[in-house]
Design a protein around this motif. Structure first.
Motif, PDB file in Angstrom:
ATOM      1  N   GLN A 131      -8.226  -0.610  16.650  1.00 40.96           N
ATOM      2  CA  GLN A 131      -8.994  -1.153  17.933  1.00 40.96           C
ATOM      3  C   GLN A 131      -7.214  -0.972  18.836  1.00 40.96           C
ATOM      4  O   GLN A 131      -6.306  -2.367  18.398  1.00 40.96           O
ATOM      5  CB  GLN A 131      -9.432  -2.157  17.465  1.00 40.96           C
ATOM      6  CG  GLN A 131     -10.831  -2.393  16.834  1.00 40.96           C
ATOM      7  CD  GLN A 131     -11.390  -3.640  16.120  1.00 40.96           C
ATOM      8  OE1 GLN A 131     -10.591  -4.300  16.514  1.00 40.96           O
ATOM      9  NE2 GLN A 131     -12.689  -3.094  16.124  1.00 40.96           N
ATOM     10  N   SER A 158      -9.935   1.748  22.889  1.00 46.34           N
ATOM     11  CA  SER A 158     -11.273   0.954  24.068  1.00 46.34           C
ATOM     12  C   SER A 158     -11.101   2.072  25.473  1.00 46.34           C
ATOM     13  O   SER A 158     -12.045   1.814  25.384  1.00 46.34           O
ATOM     14  CB  SER A 158     -10.294  -0.194  24.673  1.00 46.34           C
ATOM     15  OG  SER A 158     -10.057  -1.173  23.555  1.00 46.34           O
ATOM     16  N   GLU A 209     -13.646   2.591  20.261  1.00 46.39           N
ATOM     17  CA  GLU A 209     -12.808   1.172  19.102  1.00 46.39           C
ATOM     18  C   GLU A 209     -13.560   0.239  18.156  1.00 46.39           C
ATOM     19  O   GLU A 209     -13.400  -0.248  17.621  1.00 46.39           O
ATOM     20  CB  GLU A 209     -12.242   0.126  20.091  1.00 46.39           C
ATOM     21  CG  GLU A 209     -13.552  -0.589  21.213  1.00 46.39           C
ATOM     22  CD  GLU A 209     -14.008  -0.388  21.914  1.00 46.39           C
ATOM     23  OE1 GLU A 209     -14.588  -0.958  22.780  1.00 46.39           O
ATOM     24  OE2 GLU A 209     -13.928   1.153  22.330  1.00 46.39           O
TER      25      GLU A 209
END
Length: 134
Positions: A71, A76, A81
């Motif tokens: 993450q 993202s 993620e």
């Protein structure tokens, strides 16, 4: 996929990598580093190195499997993620014992967990593999 009744959301090792170590201390050090990394979210740890681990259940495979999510900004941006990856932490002396035949046995036993009966799967194995599992 073969053992989850087609429920692909249960797959946790589509993205898998293995790191090989020479000592248990090195495995532990890596696991501690993974757990401390703020960009890694550990979902599950399966330790088949433990003394109480069942050789029947693992077909002799011994490692620590860490299911994790990465993450960070990069994951993202890509929208991955929440994807779960598997990181295998293996000991070199144990990994050197794995043969193509032992790997086939592992795959058969792995498929037995949620799938057809053991007897049905064993019928499809060559004789010497069948005897090794009986």
């Amino acid at each position: 996929f073969r053992c989850y009744d087609g429920r692909v959301a249960r797959l946790l090792d589509c993205c898998r990598q293995r790191i090989v170590f020479d000592s248990v201390a090195d495995v532990l050090g890596c696991l501690e580093a993974v757990m401390a990394d703020m960009e890694l979210h550990v979902v599950r740890v399966k330790n088949s190195l433990r003394a109480s681990g069942s050789a029947v259940e693992s077909a002799g495979y011994r490692h620590v499997a860490v299911n994790l999510q990465i993450q960070c900004d990069g994951t993202s941006r890509l929208g991955v993620e929440n994807h779960i990856c598997e990181l295998q932490l293996a000991l070199r002396p144990l990994l050197e014992l794995v043969t193509p035949e032992s790997h086939r046995r592992y795959l058969v036993l792995r498929s037995c967990r949620d799938g057809p009966s053991v007897a049905a799967l064993l019928r499809g194995l060559p004789g010497r593999l069948h005897r090794g599992l009986a």
